[in-house]
Write a protein that holds these residues in place. Structure first.
Motif, PDB file in Angstrom:
ATOM      1  N   LEU A 136      14.091 -40.739 -11.320  1.00 57.02           N
ATOM      2  CA  LEU A 136      14.853 -39.659 -10.685  1.00 57.02           C
ATOM      3  C   LEU A 136      16.263 -39.571 -11.266  1.00 57.02           C
ATOM      4  CD1 LEU A 136      13.676 -40.116  -6.967  1.00 57.02           C
ATOM      5  CD2 LEU A 136      13.050 -38.255  -8.532  1.00 57.02           C
ATOM      6  N   CYS A 137      16.861 -40.719 -11.518  1.00 58.24           N
ATOM      7  CA  CYS A 137      18.216 -40.725 -12.071  1.00 58.24           C
ATOM      8  C   CYS A 137      18.237 -40.162 -13.504  1.00 58.24           C
ATOM      9  CB  CYS A 137      18.793 -42.139 -12.065  1.00 58.24           C
ATOM     10  SG  CYS A 137      19.172 -42.740 -10.400  1.00 58.24           S
ATOM     11  N   ARG A 138      17.201 -40.438 -14.248  1.00 55.31           N
ATOM     12  CA  ARG A 138      17.160 -39.960 -15.627  1.00 55.31           C
ATOM     13  C   ARG A 138      16.958 -38.453 -15.706  1.00 55.31           C
ATOM     14  NH1 ARG A 138      14.957 -43.887 -19.744  1.00 55.31           N
ATOM     15  NH2 ARG A 138      15.373 -45.925 -18.852  1.00 55.31           N
ATOM     16  N   THR A 139      16.359 -37.889 -14.645  1.00 55.90           N
ATOM     17  CA  THR A 139      15.955 -36.482 -14.724  1.00 55.90           C
ATOM     18  C   THR A 139      16.777 -35.565 -13.834  1.00 55.90           C
ATOM     19  OG1 THR A 139      14.278 -37.025 -13.075  1.00 55.90           O
ATOM     20  CG2 THR A 139      13.564 -36.960 -15.381  1.00 55.90           C
ATOM     21  N   GLY A 140      17.795 -36.108 -13.202  1.00 56.70           N
ATOM     22  CA  GLY A 140      18.592 -35.251 -12.325  1.00 56.70           C
ATOM     23  C   GLY A 140      19.553 -36.092 -11.517  1.00 56.70           C
ATOM     24  N   GLU A 141      19.934 -35.556 -10.389  1.00 52.39           N
ATOM     25  CA  GLU A 141      20.879 -36.293  -9.550  1.00 52.39           C
ATOM     26  C   GLU A 141      20.244 -37.550  -8.976  1.00 52.39           C
ATOM     27  OE1 GLU A 141      22.716 -33.978  -6.478  1.00 52.39           O
ATOM     28  OE2 GLU A 141      23.144 -32.283  -7.817  1.00 52.39           O
ATOM     29  N   PRO A 142      21.024 -38.606  -8.816  1.00 59.21           N
ATOM     30  CA  PRO A 142      20.498 -39.818  -8.173  1.00 59.21           C
ATOM     31  C   PRO A 142      20.045 -39.500  -6.757  1.00 59.21           C
ATOM     32  CG  PRO A 142      22.635 -40.242  -9.210  1.00 59.21           C
ATOM     33  CD  PRO A 142      22.425 -38.761  -9.260  1.00 59.21           C
ATOM     34  N   PRO A 143      18.983 -40.128  -6.318  1.00 57.86           N
ATOM     35  CA  PRO A 143      18.391 -39.798  -5.017  1.00 57.86           C
ATOM     36  C   PRO A 143      19.094 -40.441  -3.835  1.00 57.86           C
ATOM     37  CG  PRO A 143      17.139 -41.544  -6.038  1.00 57.86           C
ATOM     38  CD  PRO A 143      18.202 -41.160  -7.030  1.00 57.86           C
ATOM     39  N   VAL A 144      19.040 -39.743  -2.716  1.00 54.64           N
ATOM     40  CA  VAL A 144      19.295 -40.409  -1.445  1.00 54.64           C
ATOM     41  C   VAL A 144      17.952 -40.937  -0.946  1.00 54.64           C
ATOM     42  CG1 VAL A 144      21.243 -38.909  -0.907  1.00 54.64           C
ATOM     43  CG2 VAL A 144      18.959 -38.310  -0.072  1.00 54.64           C
ATOM     44  N   PHE A 145      18.028 -41.839   0.015  1.00 53.54           N
ATOM     45  CA  PHE A 145      16.793 -42.479   0.496  1.00 53.54           C
ATOM     46  C   PHE A 145      16.542 -42.040   1.926  1.00 53.54           C
ATOM     47  CE2 PHE A 145      14.304 -46.285   1.881  1.00 53.54           C
ATOM     48  CZ  PHE A 145      13.304 -46.210   0.919  1.00 53.54           C
ATOM     49  N   PHE A 146      15.383 -41.433   2.124  1.00 54.01           N
ATOM     50  CA  PHE A 146      15.027 -40.872   3.434  1.00 54.01           C
ATOM     51  C   PHE A 146      14.022 -41.803   4.102  1.00 54.01           C
ATOM     52  CE2 PHE A 146      12.519 -37.942   6.113  1.00 54.01           C
ATOM     53  CZ  PHE A 146      13.520 -37.244   6.774  1.00 54.01           C
ATOM     54  N   GLU A 147      14.423 -42.322   5.246  1.00 50.87           N
ATOM     55  CA  GLU A 147      13.551 -43.314   5.900  1.00 50.87           C
ATOM     56  C   GLU A 147      13.775 -43.307   7.401  1.00 50.87           C
ATOM     57  OE1 GLU A 147      14.580 -47.347   5.184  1.00 50.87           O
ATOM     58  OE2 GLU A 147      16.713 -47.016   5.473  1.00 50.87           O
ATOM     59  N   MET A 148      12.977 -44.109   8.076  1.00 44.41           N
ATOM     60  CA  MET A 148      13.159 -44.241   9.515  1.00 44.41           C
ATOM     61  C   MET A 148      14.191 -45.334   9.795  1.00 44.41           C
ATOM     62  SD  MET A 148       9.215 -43.726  10.579  1.00 44.41           S
ATOM     63  CE  MET A 148       9.371 -44.072  12.316  1.00 44.41           C
ATOM     64  N   LYS A 149      14.924 -45.119  10.857  1.00 42.20           N
ATOM     65  CA  LYS A 149      15.965 -46.078  11.191  1.00 42.20           C
ATOM     66  C   LYS A 149      15.382 -47.450  11.497  1.00 42.20           C
ATOM     67  CE  LYS A 149      19.349 -44.287  13.385  1.00 42.20           C
ATOM     68  NZ  LYS A 149      19.813 -43.491  14.544  1.00 42.20           N
ATOM     69  N   ASN A 150      14.345 -47.426  12.305  1.00 44.26           N
ATOM     70  CA  ASN A 150      13.684 -48.685  12.652  1.00 44.26           C
ATOM     71  C   ASN A 150      12.225 -48.634  12.215  1.00 44.26           C
ATOM     72  OD1 ASN A 150      15.914 -49.903  14.174  1.00 44.26           O
ATOM     73  ND2 ASN A 150      15.569 -48.176  15.550  1.00 44.26           N
ATOM     74  N   PRO A 151      11.996 -48.909  10.973  1.00 48.24           N
ATOM     75  CA  PRO A 151      10.640 -48.750  10.456  1.00 48.24           C
ATOM     76  C   PRO A 151       9.696 -49.757  11.103  1.00 48.24           C
ATOM     77  CG  PRO A 151      12.252 -49.085   8.687  1.00 48.24           C
ATOM     78  CD  PRO A 151      12.914 -49.430   9.973  1.00 48.24           C
ATOM     79  N   ILE A 152       8.460 -49.386  11.199  1.00 53.41           N
ATOM     80  CA  ILE A 152       7.457 -50.278  11.755  1.00 53.41           C
ATOM     81  C   ILE A 152       7.000 -51.255  10.693  1.00 53.41           C
ATOM     82  CG2 ILE A 152       5.302 -50.328  13.024  1.00 53.41           C
ATOM     83  CD1 ILE A 152       5.599 -47.448  13.593  1.00 53.41           C
ATOM     84  N   ASN A 153       6.968 -50.751   9.484  1.00 55.46           N
ATOM     85  CA  ASN A 153       6.318 -51.478   8.415  1.00 55.46           C
ATOM     86  C   ASN A 153       7.299 -52.322   7.609  1.00 55.46           C
ATOM     87  OD1 ASN A 153       5.003 -51.856   5.729  1.00 55.46           O
ATOM     88  ND2 ASN A 153       3.376 -50.753   6.820  1.00 55.46           N
ATOM     89  N   PRO A 154       6.958 -53.587   7.370  1.00 56.51           N
ATOM     90  CA  PRO A 154       7.850 -54.436   6.578  1.00 56.51           C
ATOM     91  C   PRO A 154       8.098 -53.878   5.175  1.00 56.51           C
ATOM     92  CG  PRO A 154       5.773 -55.564   7.105  1.00 56.51           C
ATOM     93  CD  PRO A 154       5.769 -54.295   7.855  1.00 56.51           C
ATOM     94  N   ASN A 155       7.109 -53.148   4.647  1.00 53.39           N
ATOM     95  CA  ASN A 155       7.326 -52.555   3.332  1.00 53.39           C
ATOM     96  C   ASN A 155       8.528 -51.617   3.334  1.00 53.39           C
ATOM     97  OD1 ASN A 155       5.192 -53.687   1.792  1.00 53.39           O
ATOM     98  ND2 ASN A 155       3.746 -52.369   2.886  1.00 53.39           N
ATOM     99  N   ALA A 156       8.746 -50.977   4.464  1.00 51.97           N
ATOM    100  CA  ALA A 156       9.864 -50.045   4.551  1.00 51.97           C
ATOM    101  C   ALA A 156      11.192 -50.777   4.327  1.00 51.97           C
ATOM    102  CB  ALA A 156       9.856 -49.334   5.897  1.00 51.97           C
ATOM    103  N   TYR A 157      11.294 -51.970   4.875  1.00 50.12           N
ATOM    104  CA  TYR A 157      12.529 -52.739   4.674  1.00 50.12           C
ATOM    105  C   TYR A 157      12.684 -53.160   3.213  1.00 50.12           C
ATOM    106  CZ  TYR A 157      12.851 -52.969   9.730  1.00 50.12           C
ATOM    107  OH  TYR A 157      12.959 -52.645  11.056  1.00 50.12           O
ATOM    108  N   LYS A 158      11.554 -53.560   2.656  1.00 50.19           N
ATOM    109  CA  LYS A 158      11.576 -53.945   1.246  1.00 50.19           C
ATOM    110  C   LYS A 158      11.992 -52.769   0.377  1.00 50.19           C
ATOM    111  CE  LYS A 158       9.474 -58.143   1.422  1.00 50.19           C
ATOM    112  NZ  LYS A 158       8.103 -58.196   1.945  1.00 50.19           N
ATOM    113  N   ARG A 159      11.480 -51.604   0.729  1.00 48.06           N
ATOM    114  CA  ARG A 159      11.780 -50.431  -0.092  1.00 48.06           C
ATOM    115  C   ARG A 159      13.248 -50.029   0.038  1.00 48.06           C
ATOM    116  NH1 ARG A 159       6.086 -47.208   1.215  1.00 48.06           N
ATOM    117  NH2 ARG A 159       4.811 -48.894   0.337  1.00 48.06           N
ATOM    118  N   ARG A 160      13.754 -50.149   1.232  1.00 40.76           N
ATOM    119  CA  ARG A 160      15.175 -49.854   1.428  1.00 40.76           C
ATOM    120  C   ARG A 160      16.015 -50.770   0.531  1.00 40.76           C
ATOM    121  NH1 ARG A 160      17.197 -51.091   7.269  1.00 40.76           N
ATOM    122  NH2 ARG A 160      16.017 -49.190   7.725  1.00 40.76           N
TER     123      ARG A 160
END
Lengths: 343, 343
Positions: free
Chosen positions: A177-201
């Motif tokens: 995304l950074c190479r092809t345009g503006e750097p991304p913001v990250f859209f997520e849930m405040k309190n994710p259920i899934n541990p992967n969500a924390y890892k991804r953050r």
DNA sequence: ATTAAATTTTTACGCGCGTAAATTTTTATT
DNA sequence: AATAAAAATTTACGCGCGTAAAAATTTAAT
């Protein structure tokens, strides 16, 4: 056919002209008997239509041939798909999969494990809910029955874990995304259920730092597993508020992205990587429906074939050896960038 | 806790101070024993953690408490959702659901029924594949075990059928589309797998005739269950060929519509009911994802809560009475129009 | 307190199969 | 043909529970 009805293995043994213990041996492993007797039994099997009583078998065998398979939510095609994959592998190995869905709820997850206890499976493959899981009970269960975790890791629970390398996969798409345009913001849930969500953050933050960009988290409210709804509702709100500091949004998973895409569409924003577009949206998982969103969703696919294969392999290995693992194995598989229309 | 381990009902009966037969009675129906003995047993249950061996139980009981639930394809969230609904109802009635998916294949469907035979369920709820099903084998199975069909009907098979009234639901949306714009063409597969598809085709033709419009069928090639893919591929082709005699398309189901929406998007056609739109697209089923397509999909929802409820009710009734139905019941439920953005 | 009804206990059998041990039969080896 | 090895048979027991019948006990009713 004309013979008296076959009511049990004794009758069937008589009909096939083989002793019952040998017939029993045959059903446990057809290769363990002489070819000629195997042929006799299989000939009888053709004319007599008998199958051993599964309850009597399992009452007496040291181990059943059952393998439990618990997924957090079958309504999510991602899990339906991986479950199907795993089921196929289990059947191929001569075991009997029992598929249970936790329907997004920790009570159901525990209830599922309880059902499995009754069924006395030889092993269990578990994709836990994650944060919502009752870890103490999970731990207790995995003490009782050999269990391999997949999809979502919970430290120290189960013999092994197989999942995705979120650092790699998020790093990959952030880089793209950074190479092809503006750097991304990250859209997520405040309190994710899934541990992967924390890892991804964390992976997002690390990737942005590595690339010398300022990270920006958009953390929205929302409970439960209706991610599309949350992505849509919160996405609509944020788009209306013009709350986006970038024209590029990386979503924590595809289902949030699908909701956000829908919100963008209804807000009249054109999404895509082309020059005429106002917004780029990317996801993560390569959800079965991501190919058909409008525009189609740029995302990262998980290597769930490998995850499925290694999980099954591992639990069957433990069952065969009748011996727990000494060290808990954690293996993460890399994701692949799927470039589509949305970013 | 400190006592010798409870290995079976005998041990547990001793621990609770009640005789084994009475304990057995309790587990079959807690209300069948005196309150005071029930209390004793439940007290013991709290300190001793015993559960009856399910294999021993089922070996001896006349009937198991298992109910088979077979759906054509769990990867389709529509079926995942209805399966979940049905599972909940079955559990509430004290039975044990066993969910199996045919994964779109008739061999798997037969294999599933075979697995169920081993498990000796008290009854079975079956959503058959339809055209692809091996009807002779299905018929044989339903002779053996009481079976209720849902979603897709196969004449004469099973004790009852519960599904949607395609005449009503298709009539409804055809009427709506005609009132609000050009009469629709009907987008479907040439050789549909599902019997509902044939019903819907006929219903479309009838509705158009009733409204004095010329019907037009667009029948596309395609095998299997990947409806989105088929809708996309064939939709793209038709849109490129300008092969549409109307600006309004009614799809045989939502998944085809999702594919067609995607095709329209990539073709640069604006879809919607507004004045600036070039195309109207409608579906059928109110698929879980239809709310989040771009634009959101106008469709007809199936009353699957009623379908689930009546199916469960019926099979449990048959099980309770231990008596097959004399007449095969067929009940169809009405759909509701879901007006969204696409048409 | 007496009697009848409802429950529990005792005793016993059987479900269909796994499995072990001793014996017999079949196959392979020389 | 003699011998050893492999496989099948015979015999027997046990798994954990449902369930039936008769006897004993508890509860409810008079």
């Amino acid at each position: 056919m004309n013979e008296p009805k076959i009511r049990n293995m004794e009758d069937f043994a008589a009909a096939s002209g083989i002793s019952r213990p040998t017939v029993s041996k045959y059903f446990n492993d057809p290769d363990s008997v002489r070819k000629s007797t195997r042929a006799k039994i299989e000939a009888a099997l053709k004319t007599h239509d008998y199958r051993p009583n599964i309850y009597a078998i399992n009452q007496n065998r040291r181990q059943t041939k059952n393998i439990g398979l618990v997924v957090p939510n079958l309504t999510d095609p991602f899990f339906a798909s991986i479950a199907r994959n795993i089921e196929g592998l289990i059947v191929k190995q001569g075991y009997n999969p029992l598929l249970l869905s936790s329907h997004g709820g920790p009570e159901q997850e525990i209830a599922n494990l309880d059902s499995l206890r009754s069924i006395k499976p030889a092993g269990v493959l578990l994709a836990p809910l994650g944060r919502a899981s009752d870890n103490a009970q999970l731990a207790e269960f995995t003490e009782e029955l050999p269990t391999v975790l997949f999809d979502a890791n919970i430290d120290g629970i189960g013999e092994a874990f197989f999942g995705s390398d979120n650092d790699q996969s998020i790093g990959l798409i952030v880089d793209y995304l950074c190479r092809t345009g503006e750097p991304p913001v990250f859209f997520e849930m405040k309190n994710p259920i899934n541990p992967n969500a924390y890892k991804r953050r964390a992976a997002y933050l690390a990737a942005m730092e590595r690339l010398d960009h300022t990270p920006h988290l958009i953390q929205v409210d929302g409970d439960g597993w209706n991610f599309e709804e949350i992505g849509f509702r919160e996405g609509s709100r944020i788009l209306a508020d013009r709350g986006l500091p970038s024209n590029t949004v990386l979503c924590s998973n595809d289902r949030l992205a699908i909701g956000l895409l829908s919100a963008a569409f209804e807000s009249g924003l054109r999404v895509g990587h082309g020059s005429g577009s106002a917004l780029r949206i990317a996801g993560h998982d390569d959800h079965p429906f991501s190919r058909y969103t409008c525009p189609s969703l740029t995302t990262v696919s998980q290597d769930y074939e490998s995850i499925a294969a290694r999980s099954v392999e591992t639990i069957l290995g433990i069952i065969d050896l009748e011996k727990r693992r000494e060290n808990r194995e954690v293996t993460l598989f890399e994701g692949r960038l799927i470039m589509r229309g949305s970013a």
